[in-house]
Design an enzyme around this catalytic site. Structure first.
Site, PDB file in Angstrom:
ATOM      1  N   SER A 125      45.124 -90.595   0.146  1.00 35.82           N
ATOM      2  CA  SER A 125      44.416 -90.844   1.402  1.00 35.82           C
ATOM      3  C   SER A 125      42.895 -90.809   1.240  1.00 35.82           C
ATOM      4  O   SER A 125      42.174 -91.314   2.103  1.00 35.82           O
ATOM      5  CB  SER A 125      44.851 -89.840   2.472  1.00 35.82           C
ATOM      6  N   LYS A 162      40.234 -84.157   4.296  1.00 34.19           N
ATOM      7  CA  LYS A 162      39.787 -85.310   5.085  1.00 34.19           C
ATOM      8  C   LYS A 162      38.302 -85.160   5.417  1.00 34.19           C
ATOM      9  O   LYS A 162      37.714 -84.087   5.287  1.00 34.19           O
ATOM     10  CB  LYS A 162      40.579 -85.421   6.396  1.00 34.19           C
TER      11      LYS A 162
END
EC number: 3.4.21.88
Length: 208
Positions: A125, A162
């Site tokens: 990701s 993230k």
């Protein structure tokens, strides 16, 4: 613990010695070469036997995926270097001893701010900024974070890496891969915590 065979004892001692000297467990190929096995598969069979007897745990997905369930002979040596965090159990502190796979002899001062632990990356990701599956992410432990920083966050029962965006009572956790949508967190209703910020990456292959 059930008694070990002579060969199993040799394998165990090699694992302990390698971890004391390098901060990480040996690969199957290294075990085979050091102990004269014909193949890495033979080393794998001995590792499985040690796992059945509770001496080690085999961690899937990496050639050095061996976790000792017994202390090293030199505990002080074991504690040198940065702890590598593997799977994190829900509700447990991220640096709880049961989460530590091993210690890596990396100078924390190489990173700014100084790294407190390493986290094994799972998934792609964050690939667009060079954080890849299997990498070791160097993390500085802090809750003082700002928009745009890459953070290690705990959302309910999951730990994720993230880019942070705070919007009042909502947090958006952005991936660096267009195939992944942002994670939206309602701070009023969802458990959320910051574990730290990313301060560097060690390409896992460099340690293999």
């Amino acid at each position: 613990m059930r008694p070990l065979t002579a060969r199993q004892t040799e394998v165990l001692e090699l694992i302990k010695t390698t971890m004391q000297e390098t901060g990480m467990p040996p690969t199957r190929a290294e075990i085979a070469r050091q102990l004269g096995f014909r193949s890495a598969n033979a080393a794998e069979e001995h590792l499985k036997a040690l796992a059945r007897k509770g001496v080690i745990e085999i961690l899937p997905g990496t050639s050095r995926g061996i976790k000792l369930n017994i202390p090293l002979d030199n505990e002080a040596e074991e504690e040198e270097g940065l702890p590598l965090i593997g799977r994190v159990a829900a509700g447990e502190p991220i640096l709880a001893q049961e989460h530590v796979e091993s210690h890596y002899k990396v100078d924390p001062a190489l990173f700014q701010p100084q790294a407190d632990f390493l986290l094994r990356v799972n998934g792609m990701s964050m690939k667009d900024i060079g954080i890849l599956d299997g990498d070791l992410l160097a993390v500085h432990r802090t809750t003082d974070v700002h928009n745009g920083q890459v953070v290690v966050a705990r959302v309910d029962e999951d730990v994720t890496v993230k880019r942070l965006e705070k919007r009042g009572r909502e947090v958006l956790l952005h991936a660096e891969n267009e195939e992944f949508s942002p994670i939206k967190v309602d701070l009023a209703n969802e458990p959320f915590a910051i574990e730290g910020i990313a301060v560097g990456v060690i390409r896992n292959a460099d340690w293999m």
